[in-house]
Write a protein that holds these residues in place. Structure first.
Motif, short mmCIF file in Angstrom:
data_model
loop_
_atom_site.label_atom_id
_atom_site.label_comp_id
_atom_site.label_asym_id
_atom_site.label_seq_id
_atom_site.Cartn_x
_atom_site.Cartn_y
_atom_site.Cartn_z
N PRO A 498 13.48 48.79 -53.06
CA PRO A 498 12.99 47.54 -53.66
C PRO A 498 14.00 46.86 -54.57
N THR A 499 15.05 47.58 -54.96
CA THR A 499 16.08 46.95 -55.80
C THR A 499 16.67 45.73 -55.11
N LEU A 500 16.75 45.78 -53.77
CA LEU A 500 17.31 44.65 -53.03
C LEU A 500 16.54 43.37 -53.33
N VAL A 501 15.23 43.50 -53.46
CA VAL A 501 14.41 42.32 -53.75
C VAL A 501 14.54 41.94 -55.22
N SER A 502 14.47 42.92 -56.11
CA SER A 502 14.50 42.53 -57.53
C SER A 502 15.83 41.90 -57.91
N GLU A 503 16.93 42.38 -57.32
CA GLU A 503 18.22 41.77 -57.66
C GLU A 503 18.34 40.34 -57.15
N ALA A 504 17.92 40.14 -55.90
CA ALA A 504 17.98 38.78 -55.34
C ALA A 504 17.04 37.85 -56.11
N GLU A 505 15.87 38.38 -56.48
CA GLU A 505 14.90 37.58 -57.22
C GLU A 505 15.42 37.17 -58.58
N ARG A 506 16.08 38.12 -59.24
CA ARG A 506 16.57 37.83 -60.58
C ARG A 506 17.55 36.66 -60.55
N ILE A 507 18.41 36.65 -59.55
CA ILE A 507 19.38 35.56 -59.44
C ILE A 507 18.65 34.24 -59.18
N ARG A 508 17.70 34.29 -58.24
CA ARG A 508 16.97 33.07 -57.90
C ARG A 508 16.20 32.54 -59.10
N ARG A 509 15.54 33.41 -59.83
CA ARG A 509 14.73 32.95 -60.97
C ARG A 509 15.60 32.46 -62.11
N THR A 510 16.79 33.04 -62.24
CA THR A 510 17.71 32.54 -63.26
C THR A 510 18.16 31.13 -62.88
N ASP A 511 18.54 30.96 -61.60
CA ASP A 511 19.02 29.65 -61.14
C ASP A 511 17.96 28.58 -61.29
N PHE A 512 16.73 28.91 -60.93
CA PHE A 512 15.68 27.89 -60.94
C PHE A 512 14.82 27.93 -62.19
N ARG A 513 15.18 28.76 -63.13
CA ARG A 513 14.45 28.88 -64.39
C ARG A 513 12.96 29.15 -64.19
N PHE A 514 12.67 30.24 -63.50
CA PHE A 514 11.29 30.68 -63.32
C PHE A 514 11.08 31.97 -64.11
N PRO A 515 9.83 32.31 -64.41
CA PRO A 515 9.55 33.56 -65.11
C PRO A 515 10.10 34.75 -64.32
N PRO A 516 10.47 35.83 -64.98
CA PRO A 516 10.38 36.03 -66.43
C PRO A 516 11.63 35.57 -67.19
N VAL A 517 12.51 34.83 -66.50
CA VAL A 517 13.70 34.33 -67.19
C VAL A 517 13.29 33.32 -68.27
N VAL A 518 12.22 32.59 -67.98
CA VAL A 518 11.63 31.73 -69.00
C VAL A 518 10.14 32.09 -69.12
N ALA A 519 9.53 31.67 -70.21
CA ALA A 519 8.07 31.75 -70.32
C ALA A 519 7.53 30.39 -69.93
N MET A 520 6.44 30.38 -69.16
CA MET A 520 5.98 29.12 -68.59
C MET A 520 4.48 28.93 -68.80
N ALA A 521 4.09 27.66 -68.95
CA ALA A 521 2.66 27.33 -69.01
C ALA A 521 2.44 26.04 -68.26
N GLU A 522 1.22 25.82 -67.81
CA GLU A 522 0.87 24.62 -67.09
C GLU A 522 -0.34 23.99 -67.75
N VAL A 523 -0.28 22.67 -67.93
CA VAL A 523 -1.39 21.96 -68.57
C VAL A 523 -1.91 20.90 -67.61
N SER A 524 -3.21 20.89 -67.38
CA SER A 524 -3.81 19.86 -66.53
C SER A 524 -5.16 19.46 -67.12
N GLY A 525 -5.82 18.52 -66.44
CA GLY A 525 -7.10 18.03 -66.94
C GLY A 525 -6.92 16.69 -67.65
#
Length: 586
Positions: A498-525
């Motif tokens: 599974p390291t193959l996935v976590s390593e690729a994911e970490r790069i992708r999430r860093t590039d696109f600024r997705f969690p857990p590289v950032v903390a995120m919230a969504e507001v609607s309504g």
DNA sequence: CGGACAAGCTGA
DNA sequence: CAGCTTGTCCGG
């Protein structure tokens, strides 16, 4: 006659939080002296609040009441409630998931029915020795850890290692898993309480507490260790707001209590890897716990109408192996068919297919005509949804196999068919327990999904499949049909790594600024715009407010500390507001 | 939350 | 201006 006024005996004043969504304030009440011994932090009480009586929790004891307010006495003591440490945890969770009040957490932390009598503490029949597996026992010495165990691994030794330390809290993905764990603990001589029905026994101490997500809120006076099983599983997150995650609550509870927390998973989430130290088995042992994987490259097959059936699949369905085929057809039309005569439900005016938006009527997709939920051919009111993809493919597969193929639906009232060949959506993986082969007919549907967690979710499906077929030394197989055989999810499954996935994911999430590289919230309504504007105006450094896209604002910050503090500081504008911290579908 | 009470709208 | 709706505030 008295010369001096006796000083009034200091009456006990407690602060209570009403059990009502919408009331965020706390109120102070007097405790009649004869009840003083029965009121503690967390006690469930009833109080007169304005014109009515409401249930409430005691959230503070012996407080200084505000001046100029005539205090009323508590009306009734209803029963026991969460302990002080759990109340503290609820307040933290309110902040962490930007809830208005801790009430939803306190409800989860309270017994379903009032508990008025004290249980006696559990007594172990014999001590549980530490595990002789050094990796497992060692995971409890560092804190916190994420213990990566392959899909076929038995987690009971982990639970026993936790029990060797004292009263463990074991969090499971399903009722059936927690029942299994409780049975094994019981057999090992450990008295066990199941949350929430065993709330009172848990609160008395001396027992292991086992349950699903909500059990992390169990009151335990002598908590010694926390174990979260299958940390990566999405059932651990509450889907309604506040969208709290078991992993985060467990880690925080363990931190506060100063006890070890071990998260187990064949494929730890990036969030877990961030928060806990990774502990792995040796490579060969881990690999052996993953099944044999066959990759069928769909680009190499001829793309006729049977493009969904690779030669490898054809061979397997013609053997005597028990084969489960998985086909998710996201975004395809869901049709309705009569449950008795099997006719497709169509518009009686224009013949197009119809939808069922509610329970009570059908709407034509083309002309918008509505009619009652009745089959036009036979008059039956039993209409079922048919997954066009699965049904078509089922027929084709049947032709290929030359024997019946049953369709497994998500519908819990349908029996799970007992047949050698089955097909269904991923729901089939939750409903079938054993198979020789699990075949993903079109894994690319999962790999290419747009949610940012798609890769992890795809591998999680492979993990589920792996559990149906067993480890490498058995005869089980997982077949992945894909046009992307080099994709890290396919490679991770193939090599049991599974390291193959976590390593690729970490790069992708860093590039696109997705969690857990950032903390995120969504507001609607309807109040979302006003909320976002206020948040922006407050000018919190490193807190980004972006949107709205489809009426939703996205808020990101480097970590939850900054994100949640910023969200907490906003005065909520009037109107409906949906605030989701850690959204998963994005 | 749900009751109290105040401020707006309508009809005669 | 009564009679009703809609909104805002508050409870210990």
């Amino acid at each position: 006659m008295k010369l001096f006024e006796e000083p009034a005996p200091e009456a006990l004043v407690v602060r209570v939080l009403p059990d009502q969504t919408g009331i965020t304030k706390t109120f102070d009440y007097l405790v009649p002296p004869e009840w003083a011994g029965r009121v503690a932090l967390g006690t469930r009480v009833r109080v007169q609040l304005g014109p009515r009586r409401v249930g409430a929790w005691v959230v503070d004891i012996d407080v200084e009441p505000p001046e100029g307010v005539a205090l009323k006495p508590i009306a009734k003591i209803s029963g026991q409630g969460p302990s002080g440490d759990v109340i503290g945890l609820a307040h933290w969770a309110r902040w962490r998931w930007a809830a208005r009040t801790p009430v939803p957490f306190l409800r989860t932390a309270s017994p379903e029915r009032m508990v008025t009598t004290l249980s006696s503490p559990g007594v172990r029949r014999h001590p549980v020795p530490p595990s002789d597996d050094d990796v497992i026992q060692g995971a409890f010495r560092r804190r916190p850890t994420v213990l990566r165990l392959p899909p076929a691994a038995d987690v009971i030794p982990v639970v026993q290692a936790a029990a060797s330390l004292g009263d463990p809290l074991v969090l499971c993905t399903s009722r059936s898993q927690s029942e299994r764990v409780a049975r094994r603990l019981d057999r090992a001589g450990v008295p066990t309480a199941h949350h929430p029905d065993g709330w009172g026994r848990a609160a008395a101490g001396g027992v292991a507490v086992v349950g699903t997500r909500a059990a992390v809120w169990a009151t335990m006076p002598d908590l010694a260790a926390i174990v979260v099983l299958d940390e990566h599983d999405e059932v651990h997150q509450e889907e309604r707001t506040p969208t709290w995650h078991l992993r985060d609550v467990a880690l925080e509870r363990a931190r506060r209590a100063g006890v070890p927390c071990v998260l187990t998973s064949p494929m730890p989430s990036l969030e877990a890897l961030e928060a806990a130290e990774l502990v792995t088995l040796d490579r060969a042992t881990e690999r052996d716990g993953w099944p044999r994987v066959i990759v069928a490259d769909r680009r190499e097959e001829d793309l006729g109408r049977n493009a969904l059936f690779s030669p490898a699949l054809a061979r397997l369905v013609r053997s005597d192996a028990r084969v489960v085929c998985i086909l998710n057809q996201k975004g395809r039309a869901v049709l309705l068919a009569c449950g008795s005569c099997r006719d497709l439900a169509r518009c009686t005016r224009c013949d197009a297919s119809v939808q069922r938006p509610g329970d009570d009527h059908l709407v034509c997709r083309r002309c918008g005509d509505t009619r009652p939920v009745v089959c036009a051919s036979c008059g039956s009111t039993q209409l079922k949804t048919v997954r066009m993809g699965v049904s078509r493919v089922r027929d084709d597969l049947e032709a290929l196999a030359g024997e019946p193929v049953v369709e497994v639906t998500a519908d819990r009232s349908d029996p799970v068919p007992d047949a050698r060949l089955a097909i269904g959506t991923e729901a089939a993986l939750h409903r079938i327990e054993r198979a020789d082969v699990v075949a993903f007919l079109d894994l690319d549907q999962e790999l290419l999904a747009t949610r940012y967690r798609a890769a992890e979710q795809a591998l999680a499906l492979v993990v589920r499949a792996a559990r149906l077929v067993g480890g490498r030394h058995g005869s089980g197989r997982v077949l992945l049909q894909t046009r992307m055989p080099d994709h890290e999810v396919v490679q991770a499954a193939l090599h049991g790594d599974p390291t193959l996935v976590s390593e690729a994911e970490r790069i992708r999430r860093t590039d696109f600024r997705f969690p857990p590289v950032v903390a995120m919230a969504e507001v609607s309504g309807e109040a979302a715009d006003a909320f976002a504007e206020q948040l922006r105006g407050a000018g919190h450094p490193q807190v980004d407010v972006v949107g709205p896209v489809d009426g939703r604002w996205r808020i990101t910050a480097p970590d939850h500390e900054r994100l949640c503090n910023a969200l907490d500081a906003v005065e909520r504008p009037p109107g409906r507001l949906r605030l989701v911290v850690d959204p998963t579908r994005s």
